[in-house]
Design an enzyme around this catalytic site. Sequence first.
Site, mmCIF file in Angstrom:
data_model
loop_
_atom_site.group_PDB
_atom_site.id
_atom_site.type_symbol
_atom_site.label_atom_id
_atom_site.label_comp_id
_atom_site.label_asym_id
_atom_site.label_seq_id
_atom_site.Cartn_x
_atom_site.Cartn_y
_atom_site.Cartn_z
ATOM 1 C CG HIS A 146 5.657 -9.245 7.480
ATOM 2 N ND1 HIS A 146 5.233 -8.141 6.797
ATOM 3 C CD2 HIS A 146 4.560 -10.024 7.655
ATOM 4 C CE1 HIS A 146 3.933 -8.248 6.559
ATOM 5 N NE2 HIS A 146 3.505 -9.388 7.057
ATOM 6 C CG ASP B 46 6.873 -4.769 0.547
ATOM 7 O OD1 ASP B 46 5.772 -5.216 0.215
ATOM 8 O OD2 ASP B 46 7.555 -5.238 1.481
ATOM 9 C CD1 TRP C 112 -11.534 2.852 -9.416
ATOM 10 C CD2 TRP C 112 -12.604 3.874 -7.753
ATOM 11 N NE1 TRP C 112 -11.374 4.201 -9.585
ATOM 12 C CE2 TRP C 112 -12.017 4.866 -8.586
ATOM 13 C CE3 TRP C 112 -13.328 4.291 -6.626
ATOM 14 C CZ2 TRP C 112 -12.123 6.230 -8.315
ATOM 15 C CZ3 TRP C 112 -13.441 5.651 -6.374
ATOM 16 C CH2 TRP C 112 -12.847 6.604 -7.210
ATOM 17 C CE LYS C 113 -7.715 5.424 -10.142
ATOM 18 N NZ LYS C 113 -6.841 6.316 -10.903
ATOM 19 N N GLY D 68 12.209 3.299 0.316
ATOM 20 C CA GLY D 68 13.406 2.551 0.722
ATOM 21 C C GLY D 68 14.466 3.453 1.342
#
Lengths: 339, 339
Positions: B51, B180, B232-233, B311
Amino acid sequence: MEIPEKSIRIGYDKMKSEFFRILISVGFSEPNAERCAEIFTMNCADGVNSHGINRFPRFIMNTRQGFVKPEAVPSLIHEFGSLEQWDGNLGAGPLNAAFATDRAMEIADENGTGLVALRNTNHWMRGGTYGWQAAKKGFAFICWTNTCQNMPAWGAADPRIGNNPFIMAVPYKGEAIVIDFAMSQYSYGKLESMKSDGNKLPYPGGFNRQGQMTDDPGEILETWRVLPAGYWKGAGLSLLLDIMATILSGGLSTHQIHACSSEHSVSQVFIAFNISKLHNFPSIESSIHQIIEDLHKSIPVDSSSNIRYPGENVLRIRKKNLEEGIPVSSAAWEKIRNM
Amino acid sequence: MEIPEKSIRIGYDKMKSEFFRILISVGFSEPNAERCAEIFTMNCADGVNSHGINRFPRFIMNTRQGFVKPEAVPSLIHEFGSLEQWDGNLGAGPLNAAFATDRAMEIADENGTGLVALRNTNHWMRGGTYGWQAAKKGFAFICWTNTCQNMPAWGAADPRIGNNPFIMAVPYKGEAIVIDFAMSQYSYGKLESMKSDGNKLPYPGGFNRQGQMTDDPGEILETWRVLPAGYWKGAGLSLLLDIMATILSGGLSTHQIHACSSEHSVSQVFIAFNISKLHNFPSIESSIHQIIEDLHKSIPVDSSSNIRYPGENVLRIRKKNLEEGIPVSSAAWEKIRNM
């Protein structure tokens, strides 16, 4: 394989009045016993016996032990705009959580969003209860709780994080779309019921004594090494949910909460979003309807089953159980009758 | 196995000035080009080239195509207490998201919580950017975005939901703890880089043409049937995140967003929590520190690696890359130099 216990159906009113009787006997006031009995019974009506009838005896035991104080009411500690901190004073988890949900909606009525952070409260049973409560009143809603240490961090062998259930809910057709999920792939309640039914899990759900991933629920219950949902993702989200619940409420964090056998004094967060006055075109109802319509167009892998939204199946189960009675094991019902 | 491309290290300032030059050339103002170049470069410094430099050419192409409008600024549509709806007017995703984060903090300064819902914006690149931005200013923070249809619902064969990244962040020691994560077990960027390096995934990440779960990233890229995190969660959470982003912002939902090849006009939510005035004992800093200290006591399954908070590793990567230069493939750098 163990033989499944005999299942019987009990009417909603009958079950609720038994819960009410027992709650009164341990010191709940009539209005509190009424509300608490309603929540436990509705959890069963929605098909969640693990946080209804099956958990009720432990809730009563915790009340008798003094961990749950039947007459406690939450007290306001601090308010700042749309954010309030409350102390649950170790009252019944379902009553405190239902109160906090109502209060978050009241704040949001005035303020757009409303956040209640609750310290020193107790197990709320089924988090989805509060999602349905808020969404049926027309709010979008998020809430979560921390728990005792019942899951290892990713890459760890010993349980130091919680499975910290997280709930999101939105209104839909007078009912709700609700996701209610713990950060472990399977709840301990699910592992226990799969074990007692002699079933394997559909996907691996934790690690055995040899450190291998396994789909045997009994092996996982021996190690307490349940698998976080999404591996490192569920483990990381669990940590952040605990930190946020702790700092927003000023309450205890997972590592400070007593052993899971007597888990009490947990921290919770409730956030209501007032969506009644937003500037949307098309309407919110129509937006959600279009999203669900598109979801329902999904091509199912198994052509015999349709793709459903979270909560869709609950509506069917609830309707059937309210009409025909709530299915419970005869042993569980006998236990309640004898309390 | 393909041969990995040659990796070189580029200094932060050098990389940023190249991005700046190109952004100016496609119509960004100097302050906007400066901020945007900073975000792209920091993403690379934090080790997220997917990104950063690797995505930058596509961002410029989308600007040239008119999907990203370099001079657009967000406009306020509606405000109600702590909740505001803004239109991103198809401006650059990173600039709009950084603006919305700042605005959510301003609202929270006055109001305890601050929510900005943003419609008609563009891909924000790395969601963690905004988590770090808010947490470094001392706020607890949640944000999420919807995306194009890039993941099947649970049990479905065709992609109708998004991978809708979700971010939570809290301040810690002047820096931040940030999770994230996209709702797919692996991002498409990760699948692509694992494929091009000739690697298998550590755990199955999707389904192949035969409908079997596979750890081969190339097979998954052929079907687009990525696995939702937690099965499914993650699929259910994705749906709720999309619904909430859509109704809070009044913007487009995943099923309305254009094909992933030209994804634009997405909807996002940013919520800041002002934790500076809460009534906590011990202090928030000390609470978080105790949680992290306990986490660090975890017994690692692999004794050569420690258990980290989300992090923690980013800080090490950032420090090294700012000192020694940011590692990028020579081909990616050559591409930027020639733009």
